[in-house]
Motif scaffolding. Sequence first.
Motif, PDB file in Angstrom:
ATOM      1  N   ARG A  95     -41.382 -44.248 -75.812  1.00 17.28           N
ATOM      2  CA  ARG A  95     -42.377 -44.404 -76.882  1.00 17.28           C
ATOM      3  C   ARG A  95     -42.909 -43.009 -77.201  1.00 17.28           C
ATOM      4  N   ILE A  96     -42.095 -42.253 -77.922  1.00 20.98           N
ATOM      5  CA  ILE A  96     -42.331 -40.819 -78.095  1.00 20.98           C
ATOM      6  C   ILE A  96     -43.606 -40.524 -78.891  1.00 20.98           C
ATOM      7  N   PRO A 100     -42.523 -39.041 -72.283  1.00 20.67           N
ATOM      8  CA  PRO A 100     -41.823 -37.746 -72.213  1.00 20.67           C
ATOM      9  C   PRO A 100     -40.670 -37.619 -73.211  1.00 20.67           C
ATOM     10  N   LEU A 101     -40.488 -36.380 -73.678  1.00 16.02           N
ATOM     11  CA  LEU A 101     -39.377 -36.046 -74.579  1.00 16.02           C
ATOM     12  C   LEU A 101     -38.256 -35.448 -73.733  1.00 16.02           C
ATOM     13  N   ASP A 102     -37.726 -36.260 -72.827  1.00 17.51           N
ATOM     14  CA  ASP A 102     -36.826 -35.738 -71.794  1.00 17.51           C
ATOM     15  C   ASP A 102     -35.346 -35.887 -72.121  1.00 17.51           C
ATOM     16  N   PHE A 103     -35.026 -36.373 -73.310  1.00 18.46           N
ATOM     17  CA  PHE A 103     -33.632 -36.497 -73.701  1.00 18.46           C
ATOM     18  C   PHE A 103     -33.368 -35.693 -74.973  1.00 18.46           C
ATOM     19  N   TYR A 143     -38.296 -45.070 -79.494  1.00 14.18           N
ATOM     20  CA  TYR A 143     -36.864 -44.807 -79.388  1.00 14.18           C
ATOM     21  C   TYR A 143     -36.274 -45.708 -78.313  1.00 14.18           C
ATOM     22  N   VAL A 144     -35.172 -46.375 -78.648  1.00 13.84           N
ATOM     23  CA  VAL A 144     -34.469 -47.223 -77.684  1.00 13.84           C
ATOM     24  C   VAL A 144     -32.981 -46.881 -77.739  1.00 13.84           C
TER      25      VAL A 144
END
Length: 415
Positions: free
Chosen positions: A105-106, A111-114, A128-129
């Motif tokens: 759930r950006i 976290p923006l880890d991808f 985002y899924v």
Amino acid sequence: MNKIDTAPIAAWLTTQGLKGTDESEILQGFCDRCVAAGLPLSRALALIDTLHPVYEGRAFQWDSREPVDSVFDYEPTVEGNAAENWKRSAFHHLRETNGDEIRRRIGLGEPLDFYMLDTLLAAGHRDYVAMIHRFAQDSHIGEMDCFYSNWTTLEEEGFTEAHLEALRSLVPVLALAIKAGSLNRISHTIARVYLGEDAATRVLQGRISRGRAERISAVLWFSDLQSFTRITESLAPDEIIPFLNEYADAVISAIHEAGGNVLKLIGDGTLAIFKAEDREEACGQALRAERLLRAKLDALNARRAAEGRPTTMVYLGLHIGDVFYGNIGSADRLDFTVIGPAVNEVSRIASLCRFVDRPVLMSSPFVSAAPPPRDRELVSVGRYALRGVKLAQELFTLMPLPDEAATPRLAAPSL
């Protein structure tokens, strides 16, 4: 939020899969129908690996706000930036952890880890899924072992549980529909790569019965490389295939660009046909392919010489005649090819190039049917007895242009 009615969308997907609809059209139609049904998708990306001599797979995109390239092929993700981006992706994480779904759930501080999540957030996406739907082991074709997808929304609070429930219900059906379209495309790719365009079309139309062949009149092309055996004996083992591939690419691309069909690769040899209904047109296509080939060889040899790598030229025989075109072989192993005396004759003509010191030789029937060359003369090199052929044939070659006079001629091997 009320539960989304997914049944009409699933039914539409099933119909498209049965029809073999193009994958990008399926994704576009799917997303449009989801939005209309109340599922607030803002962006979608679907990927599926393929079986292709160059590309690893194909990706399909959709965006609710702006036009995007709906389809693109991606190269292998095993090295360089592609490998690094893949390792940072949510899909790689799911493969490594054997997961099926991951959510970020950006827009709500997760976290923006991808890879690409920061870009999606900057563009206003809030949730985002990513999903993976795996195929059974015995249904793999090459690396096509699963269907990847990710989904975003611009909704302030992200996807609701009803939204996620709809996605989880529909994406497997989407995966099946896109897999059907991809399998259709892969079957055409495999047939075209291994059989050639025309033969592939005939096979995929159902012409696979043993002994089923038609009599056609065609221009026959047979070419091979000058001094191939001697050159490869001096090459390091890992240089032989690249050497052969570069020259094969020059030959095959010239044939295809001129309208011909490559039927068979035999070591360094290439058998092709030009089957335009008008004999003069077919001969003209073959002569155009010869001109294209010489230009490609000049560029290739200049580059290889500058790199200090061995170079060669191509011997070419051209003939015209009636052949049988179709399936030859056993009940469980067929070859779609041409057979007949003319096929043997064109290979014998090509083999004489080295002995008469000319890169191209043409039969008398070919010359009689061919249009006059625009830039060179046809010159007889005499009558020759072809091995396995009863009557001697007069053969012709192309007179060099004045500015070719200084170009060294092909050296005949010592006998």
